[in-house]
Every structure is written in structure tokens, then in C-alpha cells.
Design an enzyme around this catalytic site. Structure first.
Site, PDB file in Angstrom:
ATOM      1  N   SER A 191       0.759  -1.240  -0.066  1.00 23.47           N
ATOM      2  CA  SER A 191       0.040   0.124   0.045  1.00 23.47           C
ATOM      3  C   SER A 191       0.975   1.365  -0.038  1.00 23.47           C
ATOM      4  O   SER A 191       1.539   1.514  -1.133  1.00 23.47           O
ATOM      5  CB  SER A 191      -0.959   0.032   1.292  1.00 23.47           C
ATOM      6  OG  SER A 191      -1.771   0.862   1.094  1.00 23.47           O
ATOM      7  N   HIS A 383      -7.835  -5.471   1.344  1.00 24.60           N
ATOM      8  CA  HIS A 383      -6.342  -4.801   1.244  1.00 24.60           C
ATOM      9  C   HIS A 383      -5.709  -5.098   2.546  1.00 24.60           C
ATOM     10  O   HIS A 383      -4.435  -5.142   2.161  1.00 24.60           O
ATOM     11  CB  HIS A 383      -6.757  -3.168   1.959  1.00 24.60           C
ATOM     12  CG  HIS A 383      -5.870  -2.555   1.369  1.00 24.60           C
ATOM     13  ND1 HIS A 383      -5.203  -2.070   0.052  1.00 24.60           N
ATOM     14  CD2 HIS A 383      -4.905  -1.374   2.183  1.00 24.60           C
ATOM     15  CE1 HIS A 383      -4.254  -1.203  -0.100  1.00 24.60           C
ATOM     16  NE2 HIS A 383      -4.157  -0.962   1.157  1.00 24.60           N
TER      17      HIS A 383
END
Ligand SMILES: *[C@@H]1O[C@H](CO)[C@@H](O)[C@H](O)[C@H]1NC(C)=O
Ligand SMILES: *[C@@H]1O[C@H](CO)[C@@H](O)[C@H](O)[C@H]1NC(C)=O
Ligand SMILES: *[C@@H]1O[C@H](CO)[C@@H](O)[C@H](O)[C@H]1NC(C)=O
Ligand SMILES: *[C@@H]1O[C@H](CO)[C@@H](O)[C@H](O)[C@H]1NC(C)=O
Ligand SMILES: *[C@@H]1O[C@H](CO)[C@@H](O)[C@H](O)[C@H]1NC(C)=O
Ligand SMILES: *[C@@H]1O[C@H](CO)[C@@H](O)[C@H](O)[C@H]1NC(C)=O
Length: 406
Positions: A191, A383
Site C-alpha cells: 500500500s 487490502h
């Protein structure tokens, strides 16, 4: 509880709305935000076990000790005098060893690479392969709060976004590691750890030479299609303005999140639910451990910078407003990052159900990166699954090990 919380939000929104003229939200945006909140509350419905598992309460050195891994702590000073912690699981005396550097995401720390435990967590898997494993910590997180002259109770300390993390922190850590080991590194970013890598190379393309390969987990550059509530919340002007007016200056995002969760969630132990959806790849016992480690501190500007990307539909530097932009950048709008300068062979690991790192945005990045070595679609991942799903070890971690060995 669900209904009462949502109506609370409506009252909250409508009562805040008149405070800022010129920033009235459209009905569609309100509906959007409420549906996002409903998602959070639904995910967060069941009763929660308040007894945290032991691994939720241990720090990184205690975790590694518990599982019999040798761990070292190193400190690195950046050019702008932030003092960062690097954690290392050194290789067992093997001259031919390869060096891997793992860089965490937004609101996270080096802990994230160990939480699944031996046999499952990426840091242990790489160490078991005989690699020399280094884990970074960005300025402002729980392990990197020191500065030569500033204290975290000063606004000036928090005056940074992931732009500065890419400009100063990542290069400083890479310099330190390559200096100590006399080897170039393999980089694994999750990320924000991927965003800051792209930022670094945009400013300092000479770092491409120090990196043999880049593994990009849930890459984030363009955020045109993102569905992440937490990022969108901050683009809905009212909430954004409201919290900004409360703060009026950069500060620790953890404080804002605590305020948000007091309003929206039943317990502030459950801040993690701002970031996960109903997916079941990361199981509940794992989530209980993660709750003890995530979120950690970070600057509000990191989140605001991401939200600006959603609004501008660009991958560019921080927007300070016309006047300040002219001073800093010599242009009224912030300049774009040059993704074309990341020339290191890159593997993109992405998913079709990651709300933050949307597949369409990853494709925009893919089309602009000059040296994509491979891509890997993780089917229906969220995620956080890149770190905490037990299936990660046989899929993406196995791939990473395979590429490094090649
Ligand atoms: C709560 O979690 C602890 C630690 O994981 C566990 O020992 C205990 O059995 C759990 N209690 C319930 C009611 O699930
Ligand atoms: C973890 O906690 C132990 C004991 O509380 C402490 O000695 C150690 O320095 C901590 N490690 C880190 C990385 O903060
Ligand atoms: C050192 O690492 C290489 C490559 O990973 C491996 O083939 C070799 O067996 C290792 N040697 C020792 C002494 O562990
Ligand atoms: C900030 O913290 C330091 C010690 O950590 C303290 O000496 C100083 O007085 C604090 N400043 C403010 C403005 O609270
Ligand atoms: C690298 O090591 C040399 C010699 O030990 C030292 O002078 C230099 O400051 C180090 N550089 C970094 C970035 O750590
Ligand atoms: C949850 O996942 C962890 C690793 O991600 C695994 O060790 C554990 O066995 C799983 N628990 C259940 C109940 O499936």
C-alpha cells in the site's frame, strides 16, 4: 444499534453542514458516505471478545523473541533529522545471502510483517529461506517518533505526508541497509509502502540501482476508482472540513480516528473496522491480533494527501492551495510524480475486490511503469489480506520467494 448510529450520523452531518458555507455536500455524496458507514457497522455487528490474544499485546521484539527469531533494532537519521527504527531478522551467517526490505502501509508498522506467526508471516518465511530481512518504519509511527530537535507534541513534527516518506525516509533506510550489508536489496511494499517507493524514484531515480526487484502488494498511485470509505470520508468536504477545523494544523491522525470511532463505533478498540470489509480471508482470530497493532500513529496529511488524489484524479504532490503551491512548486497546481522513473523490475500483486487499491487504478499504474516484470491477480482479496490472510503464504509469498531465488 445500527439504525441509531446511522441516524446519529445524519444529525451530525446536517448539523455540521451550515458551519462551512460553500462546502455543502450533494445528496449523492451523503448517501454514499452513509452506505459506507452502514458497511462498517454491519461488519462490526457481532459481540466482541474483549480478551485480546497475547500476540495482540506484544511489540515486534517480544513477538520475534517468543517465536525464537533473532531480531535487531537499528536507528537511521534522515536528512531532515527524523530518527527512524529499522528492524532486522538477520540471516544465519551466510555470505551469499540476499537482502529483503519490507515497507509497511498507511497507519501501520514493521509489526505487520510478523503478525501471522511462523510459517505464515512473510518476515519469518523469508528468514526461514535464509534471507536477511529488514523492516522499515515511516516517520511518525509508533517505532519512529524521534527527531533531533522536534517533539511529537509540536505541530511542526507532523508536517509531512507520504511525499516526505518517499523523499527522505525510504532513501535513508535503503542507504543504511546497503551500507551495512554491502548488497543491493529486494523491496517489498504494501500500500503506502508502494506509493512512497514511486515517490522516491520520481525524485531520486539513482535509487533504482540499489534495488534488484520491487514487489508491490496492493499498489497505490492513482486513486480515481477507489471505493475506500476512509479515504472518501475525507473527500466529502463537510467531514473533512469539520475535522480540519477542529485541528487547524497537521497532527497525529490517530487522534482524529479516535474521535471518529467514538461517534460511529461502539468501541474504540475496533478502529480496524474502518479498514476492512466483510471478507473472510483474514479470519477473526487473526483480526483480534491485528487490532492490537493497527492503526498506529501517522500524520493527518498522509490521509489528506491520498484524499486529494481522489479529487484531482492525479498522482501528484501535496496541494497546499494556489498561493503556497506557487511558492513551493512555482505553479498553481502541484506537479505530477514521474512514475516512468521507476525503472526497477516490478511485480504488481493486486486484487479485484480491494476497495482501496482498485483494479482500474492499478491498470493505470501498470500502463505507465516502464518495467513491469510480472503481475499477479489475487482473487477476491481485501487490502489487509496481503498481510493477514493464511492463503498468502502459498500464493503471493511463495511467488516472492521464487522470484528472489531466481
Ligand atoms: C476470547 O479470546 C481469548 C484469547 O484469544 C480466548 O482464550 C477466549 O476463549 C475467548 N472467549 C470467548 C468467549 O470467545
Ligand atoms: C518491546 O518491549 C520491551 C519490553 O517492554 C522493550 O524492552 C523493547 O525495547 C520494546 N521494543 C520495541 C521495538 O519497542
Ligand atoms: C547459503 O545460501 C545459499 C542460497 O540461499 C544456499 O544455497 C546455501 O546452502 C546456504 N549456505 C549455508 C551454509 O547455509
Ligand atoms: C512537549 O514534550 C516535551 C517532552 O517530551 C516537553 O518538555 C515539552 O514541554 C512539551 N511541549 C508542549 C508544548 O507540550
Ligand atoms: C556508510 O558507512 C560509512 C563507513 O562506515 C559511513 O561513513 C557512512 O556514513 C555510512 N553511510 C550511511 C548512509 O549510513
Ligand atoms: C486464522 O489464520 C491464522 C493465520 O493467518 C492461522 O494460523 C489460524 O489457524 C487461523 N484460524 C482459524 C480458526 O482458521
Amino acid at each position: 444499534m445500527l439504525t441509531s448510529n446511522v441516524s446519529w450520523l445524519v444529525i451530525f452531518l446536517t448539523s455540521v453542514a451550515p458551519v462551512r458555507s460553500g462546502s455543502l455536500l450533494g445528496l449523492a455524496t451523503i448517501t454514499n458516505i452513509i452506505s459506507g458507514i452502514t458497511d462498517i457497522l454491519t461488519t462490526n455487528s457481532g459481540e466482541h471478545n474483549n480478551t485480546l490474544p497475547e500476540d495482540a499485546t506484544l511489540n515486534i521484539t517480544e513477538l520475534a523473541d517468543k517465536y525464537g527469531y533473532n531480531i535487531e533494532e537499528h536507528t537511521v537519521e534522515t536528512d531532515d533529522e527524523y530518527i527512524l527504527s529499522l528492524h532486522r531478522i538477520p540471516a544465519q551467517c551466510n555470505e551469499t545471502n540476499k537482502v529483503v526490505f519490507l515497507m509497511h502501509g498507511l497507519l501501520d508498522s514493521s509489526d505487520s510483517w510478523l503478525l501471522q506467526g511462523p510459517g505464515y508471516a512473510l518476515a519469518y518465511i523469508l528468514a526461514d529461506e535464509g534471507f536477511d530481512v529488514w523492516m522499515g518504519n515511516a516517520r511518525g509511527n509508533k517505532y519512529s517518533k524521534a527527531h533531533k530537535s522536534l517533539d511529537t507534541n509540536q505541530t511542526k513534527y507532523w508536517q509531512f505526508s507520504w511525499d516526505e516518506i518517499g523523499m527522505y525516509d525510504i532513501p535513508a533506510m535503503i542507504d543504511y541497509i546497503t551500507n551495512v550489508t554491502s548488497k543491493n536489496i529486494y523491496y517489498v511494499g504494501h500500500s503506502q509502502g508502494t506509493t512512497s517507493f514511486l515517490v522516491m524514484n520520481s525524485y531520486k531515480p539513482e535509487y533504482n540501482k540499489k534495488v534488484k526487484m520491487m514487489f508491490s502488494l496492493a499498489p497505490i498511485a492513482w486513486l480515481i476508482h477507489t471505493k475506500s470509505l476512509i479515504v472518501k470520508l475525507f473527500t466529502g468536504d463537510i467531514i473533512f472540513q469539520y475535522f480540519l477545523s477542529m485541528l487547524n494544523e497537521p497532527s497525529n491522525f490517530e487522534d482524529i480516528l479516535s474521535n471518529l470511532c467514538k461517534i460511529l463505533l461502539s468501541s474504540c478498540d475496533d478502529k480496524i473496522y474502518f479498514f476492512v470489509t466483510n471478507n473472510k480471508l483474514t479470519n477473526d482470530s487473526m483480526l483480534d491480533i491485528v487490532k492490537g497493532h493497527f492503526p498506529t500513529s501517522s500524520s493527518t496529511l498522509q490521509l489528506i494527501h491520498y484524499s486529494q488524489l481522489v479529487q484531482s484524479k492525479r498522482f501528484c504532490r501535496f496541494d497546499f492551495g494556489v498561493e503556497e503551491n506557487l511558492k513551493r512548486y512555482g505553479s498553481s497546481k502541484p506537479p505530477d510524480y514521474d512514475v516512468g522513473k521507476t525503472t526497477v523490475p516490478t511485480v504488481l500483486f493486486y486484487s479485484n475486490s480491494d476497495r482501496l487499491s482498485d483494479i482500474a487504478d492499478v491498470m493505470l499504474l501498470f500502463n505507465r511503469l516502464p518495467n513491469v516484470y510480472d503481475t499477479y491477480l489475487a482473487y477476491k482479496w481485501d487490502h489487509i489480506d496481503y498481510l493477514y490472510a493464511s492463503v498468502a503464504k502459498d500464493t503471493i509469498y511463495a511467488k516472492i520467494v521464487q522470484y528472489i531465488k531466481e
